[in-house]
Design a protein around this motif. Sequence first.
Motif, PDB file in Angstrom:
ATOM      1  N   ILE A 336       0.838  -1.198   0.000  1.00  0.00           N
ATOM      2  CA  ILE A 336       0.000   0.000   0.000  1.00  0.00           C
ATOM      3  C   ILE A 336       0.873   1.249   0.000  1.00  0.00           C
ATOM      4  O   ILE A 336       0.626   2.206  -0.733  1.00  0.00           O
ATOM      5  CB  ILE A 336      -0.945  -0.007   1.225  1.00  0.00           C
ATOM      6  N   ARG A 337       1.932   1.248   0.820  1.00  0.00           N
ATOM      7  CA  ARG A 337       2.789   2.426   0.916  1.00  0.00           C
ATOM      8  C   ARG A 337       3.653   2.625  -0.318  1.00  0.00           C
ATOM      9  O   ARG A 337       4.085   3.740  -0.601  1.00  0.00           O
ATOM     10  CB  ARG A 337       3.670   2.316   2.167  1.00  0.00           C
ATOM     11  N   ASN A 338       3.898   1.563  -1.050  1.00  0.00           N
ATOM     12  CA  ASN A 338       4.760   1.671  -2.232  1.00  0.00           C
ATOM     13  C   ASN A 338       3.999   1.858  -3.543  1.00  0.00           C
ATOM     14  O   ASN A 338       4.606   1.930  -4.607  1.00  0.00           O
ATOM     15  CB  ASN A 338       5.644   0.418  -2.352  1.00  0.00           C
ATOM     16  N   GLN A 339       2.672   1.926  -3.467  1.00  0.00           N
ATOM     17  CA  GLN A 339       1.923   2.085  -4.703  1.00  0.00           C
ATOM     18  C   GLN A 339       2.128   3.487  -5.285  1.00  0.00           C
ATOM     19  O   GLN A 339       2.521   4.426  -4.584  1.00  0.00           O
ATOM     20  CB  GLN A 339       0.439   1.820  -4.463  1.00  0.00           C
ATOM     21  N   ASP A 340       1.862   3.622  -6.572  1.00  0.00           N
ATOM     22  CA  ASP A 340       2.076   4.893  -7.253  1.00  0.00           C
ATOM     23  C   ASP A 340       1.119   5.964  -6.740  1.00  0.00           C
ATOM     24  O   ASP A 340       0.056   5.669  -6.179  1.00  0.00           O
ATOM     25  CB  ASP A 340       1.872   4.721  -8.767  1.00  0.00           C
ATOM     26  N   VAL A 341       1.516   7.207  -6.969  1.00  0.00           N
ATOM     27  CA  VAL A 341       0.655   8.337  -6.625  1.00  0.00           C
ATOM     28  C   VAL A 341      -0.618   8.266  -7.467  1.00  0.00           C
ATOM     29  O   VAL A 341      -0.582   7.940  -8.652  1.00  0.00           O
ATOM     30  CB  VAL A 341       1.391   9.664  -6.901  1.00  0.00           C
ATOM     31  N   HIS A 342      -1.758   8.562  -6.835  1.00  0.00           N
ATOM     32  CA  HIS A 342      -3.016   8.583  -7.584  1.00  0.00           C
ATOM     33  C   HIS A 342      -2.954   9.656  -8.668  1.00  0.00           C
ATOM     34  O   HIS A 342      -2.368  10.730  -8.476  1.00  0.00           O
ATOM     35  CB  HIS A 342      -4.197   8.860  -6.655  1.00  0.00           C
ATOM     36  N   THR A 343      -3.583   9.385  -9.783  1.00  0.00           N
ATOM     37  CA  THR A 343      -3.503  10.299 -10.920  1.00  0.00           C
ATOM     38  C   THR A 343      -4.832  11.003 -11.161  1.00  0.00           C
ATOM     39  O   THR A 343      -5.902  10.485 -10.805  1.00  0.00           O
ATOM     40  CB  THR A 343      -3.098   9.535 -12.196  1.00  0.00           C
ATOM     41  N   ASN A 344      -4.764  12.177 -11.784  1.00  0.00           N
ATOM     42  CA  ASN A 344      -5.972  12.897 -12.186  1.00  0.00           C
ATOM     43  C   ASN A 344      -6.519  12.397 -13.517  1.00  0.00           C
ATOM     44  O   ASN A 344      -7.581  12.838 -13.958  1.00  0.00           O
ATOM     45  CB  ASN A 344      -5.679  14.397 -12.313  1.00  0.00           C
ATOM     46  N   GLY A 345      -5.790  11.501 -14.166  1.00  0.00           N
ATOM     47  CA  GLY A 345      -6.224  11.019 -15.466  1.00  0.00           C
ATOM     48  C   GLY A 345      -5.922  12.033 -16.562  1.00  0.00           C
ATOM     49  O   GLY A 345      -5.159  12.977 -16.367  1.00  0.00           O
ATOM     50  N   PRO A 346      -6.526  11.870 -17.741  1.00  0.00           N
ATOM     51  CA  PRO A 346      -6.276  12.818 -18.850  1.00  0.00           C
ATOM     52  C   PRO A 346      -6.788  14.214 -18.484  1.00  0.00           C
ATOM     53  O   PRO A 346      -7.927  14.370 -18.052  1.00  0.00           O
ATOM     54  CB  PRO A 346      -7.087  12.221 -20.004  1.00  0.00           C
ATOM     55  N   VAL A 347      -5.941  15.216 -18.650  1.00  0.00           N
ATOM     56  CA  VAL A 347      -6.326  16.597 -18.360  1.00  0.00           C
ATOM     57  C   VAL A 347      -5.898  17.503 -19.507  1.00  0.00           C
ATOM     58  O   VAL A 347      -5.002  17.170 -20.286  1.00  0.00           O
ATOM     59  CB  VAL A 347      -5.685  17.084 -17.032  1.00  0.00           C
ATOM     60  N   LEU A 348      -6.537  18.668 -19.583  1.00  0.00           N
ATOM     61  CA  LEU A 348      -6.257  19.614 -20.675  1.00  0.00           C
ATOM     62  C   LEU A 348      -4.812  20.089 -20.638  1.00  0.00           C
ATOM     63  O   LEU A 348      -4.203  20.345 -21.681  1.00  0.00           O
ATOM     64  CB  LEU A 348      -7.221  20.804 -20.582  1.00  0.00           C
ATOM     65  N   ASP A 349      -4.247  20.211 -19.448  1.00  0.00           N
ATOM     66  CA  ASP A 349      -2.860  20.667 -19.342  1.00  0.00           C
ATOM     67  C   ASP A 349      -1.889  19.742 -20.069  1.00  0.00           C
ATOM     68  O   ASP A 349      -0.880  20.196 -20.630  1.00  0.00           O
ATOM     69  CB  ASP A 349      -2.454  20.787 -17.868  1.00  0.00           C
ATOM     70  N   ASN A 350      -2.176  18.458 -20.047  1.00  0.00           N
ATOM     71  CA  ASN A 350      -1.299  17.519 -20.758  1.00  0.00           C
ATOM     72  C   ASN A 350      -1.330  17.775 -22.263  1.00  0.00           C
ATOM     73  O   ASN A 350      -0.308  17.644 -22.959  1.00  0.00           O
ATOM     74  CB  ASN A 350      -1.720  16.081 -20.461  1.00  0.00           C
ATOM     75  N   VAL A 351      -2.501  18.132 -22.784  1.00  0.00           N
ATOM     76  CA  VAL A 351      -2.614  18.469 -24.209  1.00  0.00           C
ATOM     77  C   VAL A 351      -1.785  19.710 -24.513  1.00  0.00           C
ATOM     78  O   VAL A 351      -1.065  19.774 -25.523  1.00  0.00           O
ATOM     79  CB  VAL A 351      -4.089  18.701 -24.587  1.00  0.00           C
ATOM     80  N   LEU A 352      -1.863  20.710 -23.628  1.00  0.00           N
ATOM     81  CA  LEU A 352      -1.109  21.943 -23.845  1.00  0.00           C
ATOM     82  C   LEU A 352       0.392  21.706 -23.747  1.00  0.00           C
ATOM     83  O   LEU A 352       1.170  22.220 -24.554  1.00  0.00           O
ATOM     84  CB  LEU A 352      -1.541  22.994 -22.822  1.00  0.00           C
ATOM     85  N   LEU A 353       0.819  20.919 -22.772  1.00  0.00           N
ATOM     86  CA  LEU A 353       2.245  20.651 -22.606  1.00  0.00           C
ATOM     87  C   LEU A 353       2.796  19.811 -23.757  1.00  0.00           C
ATOM     88  O   LEU A 353       4.000  19.846 -24.032  1.00  0.00           O
ATOM     89  CB  LEU A 353       2.494  19.948 -21.274  1.00  0.00           C
ATOM     90  N   ALA A 354       1.925  19.056 -24.420  1.00  0.00           N
ATOM     91  CA  ALA A 354       2.365  18.263 -25.569  1.00  0.00           C
ATOM     92  C   ALA A 354       2.491  19.099 -26.835  1.00  0.00           C
ATOM     93  O   ALA A 354       3.059  18.626 -27.824  1.00  0.00           O
ATOM     94  CB  ALA A 354       1.381  17.108 -25.809  1.00  0.00           C
ATOM     95  N   ASP A 355       1.990  20.327 -26.799  1.00  0.00           N
ATOM     96  CA  ASP A 355       2.114  21.214 -27.957  1.00  0.00           C
ATOM     97  C   ASP A 355       3.583  21.616 -28.123  1.00  0.00           C
ATOM     98  O   ASP A 355       4.191  22.157 -27.198  1.00  0.00           O
ATOM     99  CB  ASP A 355       1.245  22.461 -27.735  1.00  0.00           C
ATOM    100  N   PRO A 356       4.178  21.386 -29.280  1.00  0.00           N
ATOM    101  CA  PRO A 356       5.613  21.671 -29.462  1.00  0.00           C
ATOM    102  C   PRO A 356       5.979  23.135 -29.210  1.00  0.00           C
ATOM    103  O   PRO A 356       7.049  23.423 -28.666  1.00  0.00           O
ATOM    104  CB  PRO A 356       5.869  21.291 -30.928  1.00  0.00           C
TER     105      PRO A 356
END
Length: 623
Positions: A336-356
């Motif tokens: 339990i303590r070693n599991q990954d951080v919970h994620t917000n899932g797909p977000v608009l910021d990821n789309v923006l950061l992927a913009d070259p």
Amino acid sequence: MQSFIKRTPTPMHILQVASGRFGVTPTFLVNADQLEIKIAQGAKPGEGGQLPGKKVSAYIARLRNSKPGVPLISPPPHHDIYSIEDLAQLIFDLHQVNPKAKVSVKLVAEAGIGTVASGVSKGNADIIQISGHDGGTGASPISSIKHAGGPWELGLTETHQVVIPTNQIMTISSDFSTFKEIFVNGNLLQTLIENGLRERVILRVDGGFKSGVDVLMAAAMGADEYGFGSVAMIATGCVMARICHTNNCPVGVASQREELRARFPGVPGDLVNFFLYVAEEVRGMLAQMGYEKLDDLIGRTDLLRPRDISLVKTQHLDLNFILSNAGLPKWSSTEIRNQDVHTNGPVLDNVLLADPEIFDAIENEKVVKKTIKIYNVDRAVCGRIAGVVAKKYGDTGFAGQLNITFTGSAGQSFACFLTPGMNIQLIGEANDYVGKGMAGGELVVAPVQSTGFCPEDATIVGNTCLYGATGGQIFVRGKAGERFAVRNSLAEAVVEGTGDHCCEYMTGGCVVVLGKVGRNVAAGMTGGLAYILDEDDTLIPKVNKEIVKIQRVTAPVGQMQLKSLIEAHVEKTGSSKGQTILKEWETYLPFFWQLVPPSEEDTPEACAEYVRTATGEVTLQSA
């Protein structure tokens, strides 16, 4: 004992994010391994914190974006967390700005904590911390320490098992196949374990822990991690004089006075030795019981036995609640303590950061301009971008410009944690928490043209905007909801109307309101300035005069500050109300009130004896 004294290659940075906590900036957030939302603690549940003015030295003031000698008041949690949904949003915000940090929520041990813990787990928290009534520091008022919270044993047990009285049960779903119903003494036991929630969160507990015995008892009741506070301070030299708030700590632990700090006797080795002895005690007791690791003990309430002591006050004490066993998690505590951080899932910021182009502008400090559609399901937009910028350049080091225009309806926490160089514009409207924690940059919110309504009469942003901001500028063509600019430090804002509690707990910055406000304006405001237009003479009864003084804008420098902010507001938003005020400046100026806390009384903006010369210098008229 590896699971108990696990060594990490780098120190763990656990940083607190209490409601409106001072010093919370994007750089602060992105450099944490864990972020702790402090809803409450055993001593002072539900109360805000306060640092007396005499403890705010120049060093502390610089760290907290304030002025030396100005009292710093942190608002209680209800100012930005009205419901479990608001708490879930704050968890979302922190995962957005720092996707690598685990988010913990600190709750006070009291009746009903299990229900809250279920909501916290569903809200995507990584850690739930239960704080008992024992412990606490001398910085807490005596009334808070002596009459607050409950035993950590009861809070931990209820959190682990989540007991809900049958008369409080609400229908959650028509499909009850995933819920195990166990009736115990008239209660329905809905466990975190059976609901699949226990494996999602680490359970941490604290509150007067002093020895390895406390650790073993907490483990048996279901805790994965264990917090030591007061005793750790004592191990490094604290004498618990309980005068922290006076700045006179005799051993220099909680004092900004250098002559007292020089007396501090503690060294890191003392604390290391203490915890080694605690770990050794745990190891020895585990061996005595025949267990190899702490994981084998966690959740084993069947190993606990009541002490055979007969006292009058304990004769009718029923410990079945603590000793009942709701089962064990499917995963071990280590997993339990070693599991990954919970994620917000797909977000608009990821789309923006992927913009070259945006990526190149951040990496090489260039200027970029983008326009993108936004919907109200897009939450905490720009938070992750701000985190990336702050991680690379800090709060003030970014020399590029990200000019991003959004069109549509923004979800909660739009433009949270902005950094300098981020110029964000929203054509549309936004939900609550706009500009939360922004540290710089520029934020403009304006309605779509030809909407058919008068912008200055319509609410365009929600509640609790600009909460805990430490810099930047925000211009809103329209009204804001309640608690606008609560705990604002250095940000400048222009808005055309607000709800109740505007400028509450402000410690710096400047707020201009070109319209009506609600009640309780400037409560707890110890710094900064506010200019409010009062065309119908209704403002004075709405102002909380406990701290601030209300006066007309007579200082020439103050008049220039007010006019320049309105000019910027008109330039950025096209405000018709602002244009009218500027066109008839001499007519409207007498209708403005200036709210001035004691810390600002002698400043050029508030004191009429200061003038600005032709060269731009500000001097006293008498000089």
